[in-house]
Structure formats: structure tokens, C-alpha cells
Design a protein around this motif. Structure first.
Motif, short mmCIF file in Angstrom:
data_model
loop_
_atom_site.label_atom_id
_atom_site.label_comp_id
_atom_site.label_asym_id
_atom_site.label_seq_id
_atom_site.Cartn_x
_atom_site.Cartn_y
_atom_site.Cartn_z
N MET A 114 0.82 -1.20 0.00
CA MET A 114 0.00 0.00 0.00
C MET A 114 0.86 1.27 0.00
N VAL A 115 1.90 1.27 0.84
CA VAL A 115 2.76 2.46 0.90
C VAL A 115 3.46 2.67 -0.44
N PHE A 116 3.97 1.59 -1.03
CA PHE A 116 4.65 1.72 -2.33
C PHE A 116 3.68 2.20 -3.41
N GLY A 117 2.47 1.64 -3.43
CA GLY A 117 1.50 2.02 -4.44
C GLY A 117 1.05 3.45 -4.33
N TRP A 118 0.71 3.90 -3.12
CA TRP A 118 0.20 5.24 -2.96
C TRP A 118 1.28 6.30 -3.12
N VAL A 119 2.53 5.95 -2.84
CA VAL A 119 3.62 6.93 -3.00
C VAL A 119 4.06 7.03 -4.45
N ASN A 120 4.17 5.91 -5.15
CA ASN A 120 4.74 5.91 -6.50
C ASN A 120 3.68 5.90 -7.60
N HIS A 121 2.49 5.39 -7.33
CA HIS A 121 1.45 5.28 -8.36
C HIS A 121 0.13 5.79 -7.78
N PHE A 126 -5.88 5.50 -7.12
CA PHE A 126 -7.21 6.10 -7.10
C PHE A 126 -8.10 5.49 -8.19
N ALA A 127 -7.51 5.20 -9.35
CA ALA A 127 -8.29 4.60 -10.44
C ALA A 127 -8.77 3.20 -10.08
N HIS A 128 -8.01 2.47 -9.26
CA HIS A 128 -8.42 1.12 -8.85
C HIS A 128 -9.68 1.15 -7.98
N LEU A 129 -9.93 2.30 -7.33
CA LEU A 129 -11.09 2.39 -6.44
C LEU A 129 -12.40 2.47 -7.21
N VAL A 130 -12.34 2.85 -8.47
CA VAL A 130 -13.55 2.97 -9.29
C VAL A 130 -13.34 2.13 -10.55
N PRO A 131 -13.93 0.94 -10.63
CA PRO A 131 -13.77 0.11 -11.84
C PRO A 131 -14.30 0.82 -13.08
N GLN A 132 -13.72 0.47 -14.21
CA GLN A 132 -14.10 1.10 -15.47
C GLN A 132 -15.56 0.76 -15.82
N GLY A 133 -16.30 1.76 -16.25
CA GLY A 133 -17.69 1.57 -16.63
C GLY A 133 -18.67 1.71 -15.50
N THR A 134 -18.22 2.12 -14.31
CA THR A 134 -19.13 2.27 -13.17
C THR A 134 -20.00 3.52 -13.36
N PRO A 135 -21.33 3.42 -13.20
CA PRO A 135 -22.19 4.61 -13.31
C PRO A 135 -21.84 5.64 -12.24
N GLY A 136 -22.09 6.90 -12.56
CA GLY A 136 -21.74 7.98 -11.65
C GLY A 136 -22.44 7.89 -10.31
N VAL A 137 -23.66 7.35 -10.30
CA VAL A 137 -24.40 7.25 -9.03
C VAL A 137 -23.74 6.25 -8.09
#
Length: 224
Positions: A114-121, A126-137
Motif C-alpha cells: 500500500m505504501v509503495f503504491g500510494w507513494v509511487n502510483h 485512485f483509479a483502482h477504487l472505481v472500476p471502469q464503466g461504473t455509473p456515476g451514481v
């Protein structure tokens, strides 16, 4: 006197308030000299082929450049397999059946990822938290769900390994305690069941080690 059924998994042998049962975790050091023999034994050659196969599988997931991570996960799997297998021997404490050990393995790995991911990527995390194609609601709910799933990962890794090791050992202990009260005419049935269950536990010891290592590898590949 055993106060509860699960007290059979508690460390009991101690000298100067030091639980000796945990020393079984370090018995693998006794097998290191076998790696330096001029002519390796068949067991060593078989184990080397097994670790090389695992290394190749982890390399497919993590990539060729992450040699250090590949070696780390192969070593992690070796440690868990050894401790799980030691627990099948009589009068040997199964350290991998305790959350004190499994959580100590899972939590530092997850925290470092987690530390490596949030510091370097940061943007990719943040993009991983919302899968592609998720409706705005549904986006706020998906962020909450993905965040919770990431937070509970070390707990699920630790509980999965400990629970699977406890379940088989508990059943072996229950069946073994029935032997003194069973007639000799059907005692052979209990012995056959114990042997079959011991074979199943041997397979579980390897499978759960592989599951722990492969899930850790998949978590690492997400942030790499």
C-alpha cells in the motif's frame, strides 16, 4: 487439564516464561547444510525443481524485472509449507495455526504494498477504487467497497491460513480422543480415518501455502 477444546493449540512447554513451542518455527535452519553438499540428495533436487517452478509462475505475474519479489514470495511459501508440515508431526506445535504468526506475515506485506503504491502510483491507486464503466451514481459506493476490500486483505490472508490449519488439526484431535473409548472391533475404522485425514492435511498444508503466496503475489502486481 484442558479447559477448552481450542486450548490444544496454545503453547504449553515453557522454560523461564519462554514458550518453547515456537522454536519449531526455526527448525528449518537445521536443513540448510543439505544445500551445500557436493552431491545433492534426491529430496533437495526435488525441492529445487519445485521452487524453480514456483519462481517461473511468480515471474509471469510480477514480470521479469521483479527478481527480488519473486525470490521473496518463493521464500515465503517455503516458510509456510515447512511450518504447516511440521505441525503434522506428533508433539510439534503448529505455529501457522495462530494469528500471531499469520498476521505477522500478511500485515507487513500488505502495508508495504500500500505504501509503495500510494507513494509511487497515486493516480493508478485512485483509479483502482472505481472500476471502469461504473455509473456515476454508484461511484461513492464503489470507492467505499473497494477501500474496505483493500483494508481487510491482511486479515483475510491471516484468518484463511490459520483457520484451515486449525480445522484439520482439531478434527484429528477429536478423532484421536475417541480411540480410548471405542471397542477394538471397530478401532481399525478410526485408524483408517486418521490416516486418510492426515493425507488430506498434508495436501492442505501445501495448498494453503500456495494460496497465501499467490494471493500476496496478485496484491503486489496490482500496485507494481
Amino acid at each position: 487439564m484442558m479447559t477448552s477444546l481450542f486450548s490444544i493449540f496454545d503453547p504449553s512447554s515453557s522454560v523461564f516464561s519462554l514458550p518453547l513451542n515456537w522454536i519449531s518455527t526455526f527448525l528449518g535452519l537445521l536443513f540448510l547444510p543439505f544445500m551445500y553438499w557436493v552431491s545433492p540428495s534426491r529430496w533437495v533436487m526435488m525441492w529445487l525443481k519445485f521452487t524453480n517452478m514456483l519462481y517461473g509462475e511468480f515471474k509471469v505475474i510480477l514480470g521479469v524485472k521483479n527478481i527480488g519479489l519473486n525470490v521473496l514470495f518463493v521464500s515465503l511459501l517455503t516458510l509456510i509449507v515447512f511450518n504447516n508440515s511440521l505441525g503434522l508431526l506428533p508433539y510439534v506445535f503448529t505455529s501457522s495455526s495462530h494469528l500471531a504468526m499469520t498476521l505477522s506475515l500478511a500485515f507487513p506485506l500488505w502495508l508495504s504494498f500500500m505504501v509503495f503504491g500510494w507513494v509511487n502510483h497515486t493516480q493508478e491507486m485512485f483509479a483502482h477504487l472505481v472500476p471502469q464503466g461504473t455509473p456515476g451514481v454508484l461511484m461513492p459506493f464503489m470507492v467505499l467497497i473497494e477501500s474496505i476490500s483493500n483494508i481487510i486483505r491482511p486479515g483475510t490472508l491471516a484468518v484463511r491460513l490459520a483457520a484451515n490449519m486449525i480445522a484439520g488439526h482439531l478434527l484429528l484431535s477429536l478423532l484421536g480422543g475417541m480411540g480410548s473409548s471405542m471397542p477394538l472391533s471397530i478401532l481399525w475404522v478410526l485408524i483408517i480415518l486418521q490416516i486418510l485425514l492426515l493425507m488430506l492435511e498434508s495436501a492442505v498444508a501445501v495448498i494453503q501455502s500456495y494460496v497465501f503466496a499467490i494471493l500476496s503475489t496478485l496484491y503486489a502486481s496490482e500496485v507494481n
